[in-house]
Design a protein around this motif. Structure first.
Motif, PDB file in Angstrom:
ATOM      1  N   MET A 226      66.406  14.549  36.326  1.00 50.64           N
ATOM      2  CA  MET A 226      66.081  16.074  36.029  1.00 50.64           C
ATOM      3  C   MET A 226      67.093  17.172  36.423  1.00 50.64           C
ATOM      4  SD  MET A 226      63.328  15.554  34.157  1.00 50.64           S
ATOM      5  CE  MET A 226      62.771  17.136  33.683  1.00 50.64           C
ATOM      6  N   ILE A 227      68.078  16.877  37.358  1.00 53.47           N
ATOM      7  CA  ILE A 227      68.945  17.597  37.870  1.00 53.47           C
ATOM      8  C   ILE A 227      69.858  18.460  36.836  1.00 53.47           C
ATOM      9  CG2 ILE A 227      70.740  17.910  39.650  1.00 53.47           C
ATOM     10  CD1 ILE A 227      67.831  17.526  40.911  1.00 53.47           C
ATOM     11  N   GLU A 228      69.959  19.635  36.840  1.00 56.04           N
ATOM     12  CA  GLU A 228      70.972  20.398  35.927  1.00 56.04           C
ATOM     13  C   GLU A 228      72.047  21.093  36.295  1.00 56.04           C
ATOM     14  OE1 GLU A 228      68.008  22.913  33.726  1.00 56.04           O
ATOM     15  OE2 GLU A 228      67.268  21.190  32.749  1.00 56.04           O
ATOM     16  N   PRO A 229      73.061  20.476  36.953  1.00 56.53           N
ATOM     17  CA  PRO A 229      74.211  21.256  37.263  1.00 56.53           C
ATOM     18  C   PRO A 229      74.955  21.964  36.260  1.00 56.53           C
ATOM     19  CG  PRO A 229      74.649  18.830  37.024  1.00 56.53           C
ATOM     20  CD  PRO A 229      73.309  18.989  36.756  1.00 56.53           C
ATOM     21  N   VAL A 230      75.507  23.082  36.565  1.00 55.17           N
ATOM     22  CA  VAL A 230      76.412  23.940  35.895  1.00 55.17           C
ATOM     23  C   VAL A 230      77.613  23.131  35.536  1.00 55.17           C
ATOM     24  CG1 VAL A 230      77.355  26.024  35.624  1.00 55.17           C
ATOM     25  CG2 VAL A 230      75.194  26.105  36.685  1.00 55.17           C
ATOM     26  N   SER A 231      78.217  22.082  36.533  1.00 53.67           N
ATOM     27  CA  SER A 231      79.292  21.813  36.131  1.00 53.67           C
ATOM     28  C   SER A 231      79.250  20.342  37.229  1.00 53.67           C
ATOM     29  CB  SER A 231      80.634  22.625  36.758  1.00 53.67           C
ATOM     30  OG  SER A 231      80.650  22.399  38.354  1.00 53.67           O
ATOM     31  N   LEU A 232      80.060  19.383  36.531  1.00 51.02           N
ATOM     32  CA  LEU A 232      79.879  18.133  37.336  1.00 51.02           C
ATOM     33  C   LEU A 232      81.487  17.588  37.084  1.00 51.02           C
ATOM     34  CD1 LEU A 232      78.107  16.040  38.745  1.00 51.02           C
ATOM     35  CD2 LEU A 232      77.602  14.969  36.366  1.00 51.02           C
ATOM     36  N   GLU A 233      82.311  18.346  38.144  1.00 51.46           N
ATOM     37  CA  GLU A 233      83.796  18.175  37.899  1.00 51.46           C
ATOM     38  C   GLU A 233      84.275  17.259  38.675  1.00 51.46           C
ATOM     39  OE1 GLU A 233      86.919  19.493  35.333  1.00 51.46           O
ATOM     40  OE2 GLU A 233      84.675  19.838  34.924  1.00 51.46           O
ATOM     41  N   LEU A 234      84.801  16.261  38.333  1.00 53.61           N
ATOM     42  CA  LEU A 234      85.762  15.091  39.312  1.00 53.61           C
ATOM     43  C   LEU A 234      87.137  15.444  39.429  1.00 53.61           C
ATOM     44  CD1 LEU A 234      85.631  12.492  41.025  1.00 53.61           C
ATOM     45  CD2 LEU A 234      86.257  11.300  38.866  1.00 53.61           C
ATOM     46  N   VAL A 235      87.742  15.744  40.812  1.00 53.58           N
ATOM     47  CA  VAL A 235      89.080  16.221  41.088  1.00 53.58           C
ATOM     48  C   VAL A 235      89.684  15.021  41.824  1.00 53.58           C
ATOM     49  CG1 VAL A 235      90.285  17.874  42.414  1.00 53.58           C
ATOM     50  CG2 VAL A 235      88.185  18.535  41.369  1.00 53.58           C
ATOM     51  N   ASN A 236      90.778  14.785  41.386  1.00 58.35           N
ATOM     52  CA  ASN A 236      91.740  13.750  41.833  1.00 58.35           C
ATOM     53  C   ASN A 236      92.152  14.316  43.532  1.00 58.35           C
ATOM     54  OD1 ASN A 236      93.945  15.313  41.412  1.00 58.35           O
ATOM     55  ND2 ASN A 236      95.182  13.568  40.992  1.00 58.35           N
ATOM     56  N   PRO A 237      92.462  13.145  44.132  1.00 60.46           N
ATOM     57  CA  PRO A 237      93.172  13.541  45.627  1.00 60.46           C
ATOM     58  C   PRO A 237      93.966  14.581  45.684  1.00 60.46           C
ATOM     59  CG  PRO A 237      92.587  11.134  45.298  1.00 60.46           C
ATOM     60  CD  PRO A 237      92.548  11.446  44.169  1.00 60.46           C
ATOM     61  N   SER A 238      95.082  14.638  45.144  1.00 59.21           N
ATOM     62  CA  SER A 238      96.076  15.459  45.299  1.00 59.21           C
ATOM     63  C   SER A 238      95.736  17.023  44.944  1.00 59.21           C
ATOM     64  CB  SER A 238      97.210  15.358  44.258  1.00 59.21           C
ATOM     65  OG  SER A 238      96.987  15.297  43.041  1.00 59.21           O
ATOM     66  N   LEU A 239      94.971  17.143  43.892  1.00 58.72           N
ATOM     67  CA  LEU A 239      94.360  18.482  43.485  1.00 58.72           C
ATOM     68  C   LEU A 239      93.151  18.928  44.695  1.00 58.72           C
ATOM     69  CD1 LEU A 239      94.298  20.925  42.048  1.00 58.72           C
ATOM     70  CD2 LEU A 239      92.766  19.791  40.283  1.00 58.72           C
ATOM     71  N   SER A 240      92.476  17.949  45.221  1.00 57.67           N
ATOM     72  CA  SER A 240      91.454  18.203  46.176  1.00 57.67           C
ATOM     73  C   SER A 240      92.186  18.742  47.264  1.00 57.67           C
ATOM     74  CB  SER A 240      90.594  17.013  46.314  1.00 57.67           C
ATOM     75  OG  SER A 240      89.680  17.176  47.496  1.00 57.67           O
ATOM     76  N   LYS A 241      93.574  18.119  47.661  1.00 54.93           N
ATOM     77  CA  LYS A 241      94.090  18.385  49.130  1.00 54.93           C
ATOM     78  C   LYS A 241      94.414  19.957  48.759  1.00 54.93           C
ATOM     79  CE  LYS A 241      96.699  18.070  52.635  1.00 54.93           C
ATOM     80  NZ  LYS A 241      96.165  17.863  54.194  1.00 54.93           N
ATOM     81  N   LYS A 242      94.791  20.225  47.685  1.00 52.77           N
ATOM     82  CA  LYS A 242      95.230  21.710  47.376  1.00 52.77           C
ATOM     83  C   LYS A 242      94.300  22.701  47.622  1.00 52.77           C
ATOM     84  CE  LYS A 242      99.552  20.217  44.826  1.00 52.77           C
ATOM     85  NZ  LYS A 242     100.094  20.196  43.490  1.00 52.77           N
ATOM     86  N   LEU A 243      93.306  22.207  46.870  1.00 54.09           N
ATOM     87  CA  LEU A 243      92.085  23.258  46.720  1.00 54.09           C
ATOM     88  C   LEU A 243      91.210  23.383  48.158  1.00 54.09           C
ATOM     89  CD1 LEU A 243      90.870  22.242  43.146  1.00 54.09           C
ATOM     90  CD2 LEU A 243      91.942  24.443  43.942  1.00 54.09           C
ATOM     91  N   LEU A 244      91.021  22.218  48.728  1.00 52.76           N
ATOM     92  CA  LEU A 244      90.043  21.943  49.823  1.00 52.76           C
ATOM     93  C   LEU A 244      90.704  21.217  50.823  1.00 52.76           C
ATOM     94  CD1 LEU A 244      87.314  20.436  47.386  1.00 52.76           C
ATOM     95  CD2 LEU A 244      87.095  22.729  48.403  1.00 52.76           C
ATOM     96  N   ASP A 245      91.694  20.959  50.990  1.00 57.25           N
ATOM     97  CA  ASP A 245      92.455  20.178  52.154  1.00 57.25           C
ATOM     98  C   ASP A 245      91.780  19.160  52.314  1.00 57.25           C
ATOM     99  OD1 ASP A 245      94.560  20.304  54.076  1.00 57.25           O
ATOM    100  OD2 ASP A 245      93.165  20.903  55.470  1.00 57.25           O
ATOM    101  N   ARG A 246      91.208  18.291  51.583  1.00 57.01           N
ATOM    102  CA  ARG A 246      90.550  16.904  51.385  1.00 57.01           C
ATOM    103  C   ARG A 246      91.467  15.983  50.511  1.00 57.01           C
ATOM    104  NH1 ARG A 246      83.877  18.087  50.948  1.00 57.01           N
ATOM    105  NH2 ARG A 246      83.910  19.504  52.553  1.00 57.01           N
ATOM    106  N   GLU A 247      92.130  15.170  51.053  1.00 58.63           N
ATOM    107  CA  GLU A 247      93.062  14.127  50.237  1.00 58.63           C
ATOM    108  C   GLU A 247      91.840  12.906  49.655  1.00 58.63           C
ATOM    109  OE1 GLU A 247      97.494  12.908  49.625  1.00 58.63           O
ATOM    110  OE2 GLU A 247      96.860  13.551  51.626  1.00 58.63           O
TER     111      GLU A 247
END
Length: 430
Positions: A226-247
């Motif tokens: 029943m959870i209703e997220p506004v977004s459910l976006e999967l980010v690949n490691p290289s982009l995650s590194k740039k956005l969140l510093d998590r590879e």
């Protein structure tokens, strides 16, 4: 900046992304638009229609038109009915400018396209843009309830209405939304609004690439709940590194509701997440700042900041929603030994993925070709959303023409028989 305002509001365009013209006009009224189109149509001239020009790398195999019609100066609010939650605007209004105005009334247009500070509402509607919150918000076509459109011969029509419950007759709005300006010039847009969310947050789930199947199982469980997220976006490691510093692969789960409901959903995620996933919650302020950064990751035709020997490109892939995992896994395979950078993200609730490529021309073009071959095996579709003009002459922006392409051709012949507007900008050279 590639597009600069100079004396008299005139616009200067570089040639890198094509869709330029021998001269540029910036009308400030619908009457001026009518006159410009009528004259050009009678004289057999071709017109490139645009807002500010952020999407000039999107489609088109014509370097130069007789005229560029820029709607950047045709902007502003025409009518805002707070109680009915509708707004009518001119097409040159930027997304950020519109949202800032509506914020004073506790309302918003529920759309989150890239580059909101520069993208105009007319361009977003013409391209049927959307963002990572499409899962809840939908695309541009889901917001529009009425349009005014100027045809190539200067005649004006109105489609839809100015009230939300407008259900009489065929929904003509759909003809123009996503048609890339090839059927008419949108001169007025009426949209439905939403209240600003009382509370919002962003939950981040990061996981190693070898544990991705666990994240996939969690996503299926969430979508069945029943959870209703506004977004459910999967980010690949290289982009995650740039956005969140998590590879690592990172799942972006956004919530917007009253605080109690948001907190309940955060707790559900924490209780059901994979054991191997690292969880963190961003507050309302932090999540808004994150999305601001996320909105500018895709290339913009107003910016030329890549090295001269590199190419920037964006590939949009439409697939079944859970195939986003397969697509991002294919991106990981293609990254091996590739001289191009590949950043990717995809919506697990709507199936749209975006691959951002940066690198030598040969690496970028061969990667696009490989992606298209792979996507065909999944019965998906690819569209090149950003590419320099010279490469668009070699690589078709659009996927294979659909079986109903003859309908597109017939509509174009009826609306613009002389091919005056954005000729060769849309699928199949329309």
């Amino acid at each position: 900046m590639e597009l600069n305002e100079v004396g008299g509001g005139q616009l200067v365009l570089s040639e890198k992304y094509g869709n330029t013209g021998l001269s540029v006009v910036t009308p400030k009224s619908e009457e001026e638009i009518e006159q410009i189109l009528r004259t050009a149509n009678e004289e057999g001239k071709k017109i490139s229609v645009m807002g500010r020009g952020t999407k000039r790398g999107y489609g088109g195999v014509k370097q130069e038109y007789d005229l560029v019609l820029s709607l950047a100066n045709y902007k502003g609010i025409i009518e805002h009915i707070v109680g009915d939650m509708t707004v009518t605007v001119r097409p040159g209004t930027t997304i950020a400018g519109l949202q800032e105005y509506l914020k004073k009334y506790g309302q918003m247009v529920s759309i989150d396209p890239s580059w909101p500070e520069e993208a105009t509402i007319g361009g977003v509607i013409a391209a049927n843009e959307s963002g990572p919150k499409r899962l809840k918000y939908g695309a541009a076509r889901d917001l529009v309830i009425g349009l005014r459109v100027v045809y190539a011969d200067g005649s004006v029509i109105r489609t839809g209405g100015k009230v939300v419950k407008n259900v009489a007759g065929y929904d003509m709005n759909k003809l123009f939304i996503g048609s890339m300006g090839t059927l008419g010039v949108i001169s007025e847009i009426t949209m439905k609004l939403r209240p600003l969310p009382k509370f919002e947050s962003l939950v981040l789930l990061s996981i190693d690439e070898d544990r991705l199947e666990e994240l996939k199982a969690f996503t299926v469980k969430l979508q069945d709940s029943m959870i209703e997220p506004v977004s459910l976006e999967l980010v690949n490691p290289s982009l995650s590194k740039k956005l969140l510093d998590r590879e690592e692969y990172t799942l972006l789960i956004a919530f917007e509701d009253v605080e109690k409901a948001v907190r309940y959903q955060e707790e559900w995620v924490a209780a059901n997440k994979p054991d191997a996933a690292i969880l963190s919650n961003l507050s309302s302020d932090e999540s808004r700042e994150f999305w601001k950064g996320f909105s500018v990751i895709q290339p913009n035709a107003l910016k030329e900041n890549e090295p001269a020997d590199h190419v920037l490109a964006t590939v949009k892939i439409s697939s079944k929603n859970m195939q986003v995992f397969d697509i991002l896994e294919e991106v990981r395979r293609l990254k091996q030994g590739n001289k191009a950078e590949l950043d990717a993200h995809g919506g697990l609730g709507h199936g749209l993925s975006f691959i951002i490529l940066k690198g030598p021309e040969e690496s970028v073009t061969s990667t696009i070709a490989s992606l298209r071959v792979f996507v065909r095996t999944k019965q998906g579709f690819t569209t090149i959303k950003h590419l320099p003009f010279e490469l668009r002459k070699k690589i078709d922006t659009w996927h294979d023409n659909p079986s109903y392409f003859f309908l597109f051709e017939g509509i174009k012949r009826k609306a613009d028989p002389k091919n005056t507007l954005n000729y060769k900008r849309f699928i199949g050279g329309i």
